[in-house]
Design a protein around this motif. Structure first.
Motif, PDB file in Angstrom:
ATOM      1  N   PRO A  19     -13.517  60.346 -32.359  1.00  0.00           N
ATOM      2  CA  PRO A  19     -14.307  59.142 -32.064  1.00  0.00           C
ATOM      3  C   PRO A  19     -13.438  57.995 -31.569  1.00  0.00           C
ATOM      4  O   PRO A  19     -12.270  57.867 -31.960  1.00  0.00           O
ATOM      5  CB  PRO A  19     -14.944  58.806 -33.420  1.00  0.00           C
ATOM      6  CG  PRO A  19     -14.006  59.382 -34.425  1.00  0.00           C
ATOM      7  CD  PRO A  19     -13.431  60.619 -33.799  1.00  0.00           C
ATOM      8  N   GLY A  20     -14.008  57.165 -30.719  1.00  0.00           N
ATOM      9  CA  GLY A  20     -13.272  56.027 -30.197  1.00  0.00           C
ATOM     10  C   GLY A  20     -13.170  54.889 -31.191  1.00  0.00           C
ATOM     11  O   GLY A  20     -12.223  54.113 -31.183  1.00  0.00           O
ATOM     12  N   ILE A  21     -14.169  54.801 -32.105  1.00  0.00           N
ATOM     13  CA  ILE A  21     -14.195  53.680 -33.048  1.00  0.00           C
ATOM     14  C   ILE A  21     -13.145  53.861 -34.141  1.00  0.00           C
ATOM     15  O   ILE A  21     -12.448  52.919 -34.513  1.00  0.00           O
ATOM     16  CB  ILE A  21     -15.597  53.550 -33.678  1.00  0.00           C
ATOM     17  CG1 ILE A  21     -16.629  53.206 -32.590  1.00  0.00           C
ATOM     18  CG2 ILE A  21     -15.602  52.477 -34.768  1.00  0.00           C
ATOM     19  CD1 ILE A  21     -18.047  53.132 -33.100  1.00  0.00           C
ATOM     20  N   SER A  24      -6.214  68.976 -42.496  1.00  0.00           N
ATOM     21  CA  SER A  24      -6.300  70.347 -41.978  1.00  0.00           C
ATOM     22  C   SER A  24      -7.738  70.777 -41.757  1.00  0.00           C
ATOM     23  O   SER A  24      -8.030  71.547 -40.833  1.00  0.00           O
ATOM     24  CB  SER A  24      -5.611  71.316 -42.941  1.00  0.00           C
ATOM     25  OG  SER A  24      -4.220  71.108 -42.958  1.00  0.00           O
ATOM     26  N   VAL A  25      -8.651  70.292 -42.604  1.00  0.00           N
ATOM     27  CA  VAL A  25     -10.067  70.615 -42.403  1.00  0.00           C
ATOM     28  C   VAL A  25     -10.548  70.018 -41.084  1.00  0.00           C
ATOM     29  O   VAL A  25     -11.225  70.674 -40.280  1.00  0.00           O
ATOM     30  CB  VAL A  25     -10.933  70.086 -43.553  1.00  0.00           C
ATOM     31  CG1 VAL A  25     -12.392  70.495 -43.353  1.00  0.00           C
ATOM     32  CG2 VAL A  25     -10.423  70.593 -44.896  1.00  0.00           C
ATOM     33  N   LEU A  26     -10.206  68.761 -40.854  1.00  0.00           N
ATOM     34  CA  LEU A  26     -10.599  68.086 -39.621  1.00  0.00           C
ATOM     35  C   LEU A  26     -10.039  68.816 -38.401  1.00  0.00           C
ATOM     36  O   LEU A  26     -10.752  69.054 -37.417  1.00  0.00           O
ATOM     37  CB  LEU A  26     -10.109  66.637 -39.646  1.00  0.00           C
ATOM     38  CG  LEU A  26     -10.358  65.798 -38.392  1.00  0.00           C
ATOM     39  CD1 LEU A  26     -11.851  65.672 -38.111  1.00  0.00           C
ATOM     40  CD2 LEU A  26      -9.731  64.412 -38.548  1.00  0.00           C
ATOM     41  N   LYS A  27      -8.765  69.189 -38.458  1.00  0.00           N
ATOM     42  CA  LYS A  27      -8.138  69.887 -37.342  1.00  0.00           C
ATOM     43  C   LYS A  27      -8.799  71.234 -37.093  1.00  0.00           C
ATOM     44  O   LYS A  27      -9.095  71.608 -35.946  1.00  0.00           O
ATOM     45  CB  LYS A  27      -6.651  70.082 -37.616  1.00  0.00           C
ATOM     46  CG  LYS A  27      -5.911  70.811 -36.506  1.00  0.00           C
ATOM     47  CD  LYS A  27      -4.424  70.981 -36.830  1.00  0.00           C
ATOM     48  CE  LYS A  27      -3.710  71.749 -35.713  1.00  0.00           C
ATOM     49  NZ  LYS A  27      -2.270  71.933 -36.011  1.00  0.00           N
ATOM     50  N   ALA A  28      -9.059  71.982 -38.163  1.00  0.00           N
ATOM     51  CA  ALA A  28      -9.679  73.303 -38.024  1.00  0.00           C
ATOM     52  C   ALA A  28     -11.098  73.201 -37.484  1.00  0.00           C
ATOM     53  O   ALA A  28     -11.529  74.028 -36.674  1.00  0.00           O
ATOM     54  CB  ALA A  28      -9.674  74.018 -39.370  1.00  0.00           C
ATOM     55  N   LEU A  29     -11.840  72.174 -37.929  1.00  0.00           N
ATOM     56  CA  LEU A  29     -13.218  72.005 -37.460  1.00  0.00           C
ATOM     57  C   LEU A  29     -13.248  71.659 -35.977  1.00  0.00           C
ATOM     58  O   LEU A  29     -14.062  72.199 -35.213  1.00  0.00           O
ATOM     59  CB  LEU A  29     -13.912  70.915 -38.277  1.00  0.00           C
ATOM     60  CG  LEU A  29     -15.385  70.683 -37.961  1.00  0.00           C
ATOM     61  CD1 LEU A  29     -16.212  71.943 -38.213  1.00  0.00           C
ATOM     62  CD2 LEU A  29     -15.934  69.518 -38.785  1.00  0.00           C
ATOM     63  N   LYS A  30     -12.360  70.763 -35.545  1.00  0.00           N
ATOM     64  CA  LYS A  30     -12.281  70.430 -34.122  1.00  0.00           C
ATOM     65  C   LYS A  30     -11.922  71.668 -33.304  1.00  0.00           C
ATOM     66  O   LYS A  30     -12.502  71.926 -32.241  1.00  0.00           O
ATOM     67  CB  LYS A  30     -11.240  69.337 -33.886  1.00  0.00           C
ATOM     68  CG  LYS A  30     -11.649  67.946 -34.350  1.00  0.00           C
ATOM     69  CD  LYS A  30     -10.554  66.927 -34.036  1.00  0.00           C
ATOM     70  CE  LYS A  30     -10.957  65.521 -34.415  1.00  0.00           C
ATOM     71  NZ  LYS A  30      -9.901  64.526 -34.085  1.00  0.00           N
ATOM     72  N   SER A  68     -16.677  60.385 -40.234  1.00  0.00           N
ATOM     73  CA  SER A  68     -16.182  59.168 -39.599  1.00  0.00           C
ATOM     74  C   SER A  68     -15.099  59.486 -38.577  1.00  0.00           C
ATOM     75  O   SER A  68     -14.849  58.717 -37.652  1.00  0.00           O
ATOM     76  CB  SER A  68     -15.596  58.212 -40.653  1.00  0.00           C
ATOM     77  OG  SER A  68     -16.586  57.764 -41.540  1.00  0.00           O
ATOM     78  N   TYR A  69     -14.455  60.654 -38.769  1.00  0.00           N
ATOM     79  CA  TYR A  69     -13.336  61.043 -37.909  1.00  0.00           C
ATOM     80  C   TYR A  69     -13.689  62.186 -36.963  1.00  0.00           C
ATOM     81  O   TYR A  69     -12.827  62.667 -36.228  1.00  0.00           O
ATOM     82  CB  TYR A  69     -12.141  61.468 -38.772  1.00  0.00           C
ATOM     83  CG  TYR A  69     -11.783  60.482 -39.850  1.00  0.00           C
ATOM     84  CD1 TYR A  69     -11.743  59.105 -39.595  1.00  0.00           C
ATOM     85  CD2 TYR A  69     -11.479  60.909 -41.139  1.00  0.00           C
ATOM     86  CE1 TYR A  69     -11.424  58.201 -40.585  1.00  0.00           C
ATOM     87  CE2 TYR A  69     -11.153  60.008 -42.143  1.00  0.00           C
ATOM     88  CZ  TYR A  69     -11.125  58.654 -41.866  1.00  0.00           C
ATOM     89  OH  TYR A  69     -10.801  57.761 -42.850  1.00  0.00           O
ATOM     90  N   PHE A  70     -14.961  62.613 -36.996  1.00  0.00           N
ATOM     91  CA  PHE A  70     -15.409  63.714 -36.133  1.00  0.00           C
ATOM     92  C   PHE A  70     -16.595  63.211 -35.327  1.00  0.00           C
ATOM     93  O   PHE A  70     -17.623  62.832 -35.884  1.00  0.00           O
ATOM     94  CB  PHE A  70     -15.806  64.924 -36.980  1.00  0.00           C
ATOM     95  CG  PHE A  70     -16.167  66.142 -36.180  1.00  0.00           C
ATOM     96  CD1 PHE A  70     -15.185  67.048 -35.796  1.00  0.00           C
ATOM     97  CD2 PHE A  70     -17.482  66.392 -35.804  1.00  0.00           C
ATOM     98  CE1 PHE A  70     -15.507  68.175 -35.057  1.00  0.00           C
ATOM     99  CE2 PHE A  70     -17.812  67.503 -35.069  1.00  0.00           C
ATOM    100  CZ  PHE A  70     -16.821  68.403 -34.696  1.00  0.00           C
TER     101      PHE A  70
END
Length: 312
Positions: free
Chosen positions: A20-22, A36-42, A69-71
């Motif tokens: 996200p840009g925000i 790592s969850v965020l990275k794997a999901l992306k 908030s980060y995806f």
């Protein structure tokens, strides 16, 4: 017509499109497994070619709740433990939407444990990621449902007197049709499992071991880990419930002895999802409800009209 123009767009999606840009930079503690969850999901969504606008990410409360908030996708930040009922409702209204729910071990196995049981029993076609760090992190280090017996914390200063919840066994018993465990220290496996879980037609439950270096130093980094699909000592049939149950029990005992087993534990590709079951008995139309309310010519149906008609 589609309720979301991006659905089935069939295009290559870059990983950066989910940033996200925000709020592009996650603010979890340094060394937190949630990164790592965020990275794997992306990575998984990019590999599957899912446009951000055809994804709904539903989260609960806690450090894990900051995931959406980060995806960059559609997101819904629910109450503590209530991610699954919101995710279920969204999937029923628009089965074409890719729905992912996420929460922590306290959120998912404690206050929301009843929702896990019934979502698995009904086999809703959603993916559920549980950030399991064996502690309540955001509220500063209280004992959680997966904390080992004897674990000392602010709420259990003399050590927990309770055996921990066994999430894999609970999930299988409740009726999940895909069950896996991965760890933040194994990013390649994590992405592979997420891809499989999202593609699976039915309820996919992933117990994701995420170290908390701030509030749970006992768990360390969940290393070394063993991939049970890559080790000849752990051969079993993931489509066989009794064999899967035995392997899960062994895994849940081993984790507190310092042996971290990860991998795919159970998969049932033959069972129909809840949406398919409801369509089979005529209680859900083939056309998604979400499509109807984006059609200016559609005459809205009211629940009370259906009830009155049934009693005439």
């Amino acid at each position: 017509m589609s309720a979301f123009n991006a659905i089935d767009a069939d295009r290559d999606v870059e990983r950066d499109e989910y940033t996200p840009g925000i709020e592009p930079q996650a603010t979890w503690c340094p060394g937190c497994g949630d990164f790592s969850v965020l990275k794997a999901l992306k990575g998984a969504m990019s590999e599957l070619g899912k446009d951000p606008e055809e994804i709904l990410l539903v989260t609960g409360i806690g450090c894990s709740g900051k995931l959406n908030s980060y995806f960059d996708s559609y997101g819904f930040h629910t109450l503590h433990g209530r991610a699954l009922p919101v995710a279920r409702a969204a999937k029923l209204a628009n089965p074409d939407l890719e729905v992912v729910a996420a929460g922590g071990d306290g959120d998912g196995y404690g206050i929301g444990g009843n929702h896990l049981t019934h979502t698995a029993r009904e086999n809703h076609d959603i993916t559920y990621i549980v950030f399991n760090n064996e502690i309540f992190g955001l509220t500063k280090g209280q004992t959680s449902p997966t904390s080992p017996k004897g674990h000392e914390s602010k709420t259990q200063p003399h050590g927990s007197a309770k055996d921990p919840v066994r999430p894999l066994s609970t999930s299988l018993t409740a009726g999940s049709s895909y069950v896996a465990r991965t760890a933040a220290v194994n990013p390649n496996q994590a992405q592979e499992i997420l891809v499989e879980a999202i593609e699976h037609d039915g309820f996919s439950h992933i117990d994701f071991l995420t170290q908390c270096p701030t509030w749970n130093k006992d768990a360390k980094q969940y290393v070394p880990y063993i991939d049970i699909q890559q080790n000849d000592d752990y051969e079993f049939d993931v489509t066989n419930r009794p064999e899967a149950a035995e392997m899960m029990y062994e895994t849940e005992l081993a984790v507190h002895d310092g042996e971290i087993l990860t991998g795919r534990y159970y998969r049932d590709d033959e069972r129909r999802s809840y949406t398919e079951e409801k369509q089979a008995i005529g209680e859900i139309p083939e056309e998604p409800l979400a499509e109807r309310y984006h059609d200016d010519d559609y005459e809205w149906e009211r629940t009370y009209d259906m009830i009155l008609d049934a009693h005439k």
